[in-house]
Design a protein around this motif. Structure first.
Motif, PDB file in Angstrom:
ATOM      1  N   ARG A   1      31.960  59.004 -57.867  1.00 30.93           N
ATOM      2  CA  ARG A   1      32.295  57.655 -58.296  1.00 30.93           C
ATOM      3  C   ARG A   1      31.168  57.096 -59.147  1.00 30.93           C
ATOM      4  O   ARG A   1      29.996  57.354 -58.863  1.00 30.93           O
TER       5      ARG A   1
ATOM      6  N   ILE B   1      29.671  53.462 -60.989  1.00 35.47           N
ATOM      7  CA  ILE B   1      29.754  52.008 -61.056  1.00 35.47           C
ATOM      8  C   ILE B   1      28.914  51.534 -62.229  1.00 35.47           C
ATOM      9  O   ILE B   1      27.930  52.184 -62.607  1.00 35.47           O
TER      10      ILE B   1
ATOM     11  N   GLY C   1      27.112  47.930 -63.752  1.00 38.49           N
ATOM     12  CA  GLY C   1      26.810  46.545 -63.432  1.00 38.49           C
ATOM     13  C   GLY C   1      25.477  46.115 -64.006  1.00 38.49           C
ATOM     14  O   GLY C   1      24.825  46.861 -64.745  1.00 38.49           O
TER      15      GLY C   1
ATOM     16  N   VAL D   1      28.106  44.354 -59.434  1.00 36.77           N
ATOM     17  CA  VAL D   1      29.263  44.977 -60.074  1.00 36.77           C
ATOM     18  C   VAL D   1      30.428  44.005 -60.009  1.00 36.77           C
ATOM     19  O   VAL D   1      30.741  43.463 -58.955  1.00 36.77           O
ATOM     20  N   GLU D   2      31.053  43.773 -61.170  1.00 35.68           N
ATOM     21  CA  GLU D   2      32.199  42.868 -61.260  1.00 35.68           C
ATOM     22  C   GLU D   2      33.466  43.681 -61.464  1.00 35.68           C
ATOM     23  O   GLU D   2      33.488  44.613 -62.252  1.00 35.68           O
ATOM     24  N   ARG D   3      34.517  43.339 -60.711  1.00 29.63           N
ATOM     25  CA  ARG D   3      35.822  43.953 -60.953  1.00 29.63           C
ATOM     26  C   ARG D   3      36.853  42.854 -61.042  1.00 29.63           C
ATOM     27  O   ARG D   3      36.710  41.793 -60.449  1.00 29.63           O
ATOM     28  N   ARG D   4      37.890  43.089 -61.821  1.00 30.34           N
ATOM     29  CA  ARG D   4      38.937  42.087 -62.016  1.00 30.34           C
ATOM     30  C   ARG D   4      40.191  42.573 -61.307  1.00 30.34           C
ATOM     31  O   ARG D   4      40.647  43.698 -61.529  1.00 30.34           O
ATOM     32  N   VAL D   5      40.752  41.698 -60.458  1.00 32.85           N
ATOM     33  CA  VAL D   5      41.949  42.050 -59.694  1.00 32.85           C
ATOM     34  C   VAL D   5      42.992  40.945 -59.849  1.00 32.85           C
ATOM     35  O   VAL D   5      42.660  39.791 -60.118  1.00 32.85           O
TER      36      VAL D   5
ATOM     37  N   LYS E   1      37.918  37.396 -60.606  1.00 33.75           N
ATOM     38  CA  LYS E   1      36.766  38.270 -60.545  1.00 33.75           C
ATOM     39  C   LYS E   1      36.331  38.453 -59.105  1.00 33.75           C
ATOM     40  O   LYS E   1      36.300  37.506 -58.329  1.00 33.75           O
ATOM     41  N   ARG E   2      35.973  39.666 -58.759  1.00 33.70           N
ATOM     42  CA  ARG E   2      35.393  39.980 -57.454  1.00 33.70           C
ATOM     43  C   ARG E   2      34.048  40.653 -57.721  1.00 33.70           C
ATOM     44  O   ARG E   2      33.933  41.494 -58.612  1.00 33.70           O
TER      45      ARG E   2
END
Length: 81
Positions: free
Chosen positions: A4, A6, A8, A23-27, A37-38
């Motif tokens: 994996r 990542i 960020g 680390v930003e993720r969009r859900v 954003k999470r």
């Protein structure tokens, strides 16, 4: 099995050879169907102590190096100014 990765931003130099990466993720929100954003922070291993706050980095998963550190630095995408 692939490792994996990542990507960020370094937000803190957390001791010797360690950096904290945000680390930003969009859900999609389950009810409102809006993209939100999470964020999550990971500790990564920086063998040469080259990272600075503000660097954008890519890290790969590896064996556990400590209780909370399971990623090592792959490369720096954008250096801090």
């Amino acid at each position: 099995m692939s490792q994996r990765e990542i990507q960020g931003v370094v937000v803190k130099i957390a001791g010797d050879k360690t950096a904290s990466v945000l680390v930003e993720r969009r859900v999609m929100h389950p009810r409102y169907h809006k993209v939100v954003k999470r964020f999550k922070k990971y500790l990564i291993h920086d063998e040469k102590n080259t990272l600075k706050e503000g660097d954008v980095v890519v890290a790969v998963e590896c064996r556990p190096l400590s209780k909370t550190k399971s990623y090592r630095l792959k490369n720096v995408v954008v250096g801090a100014e």
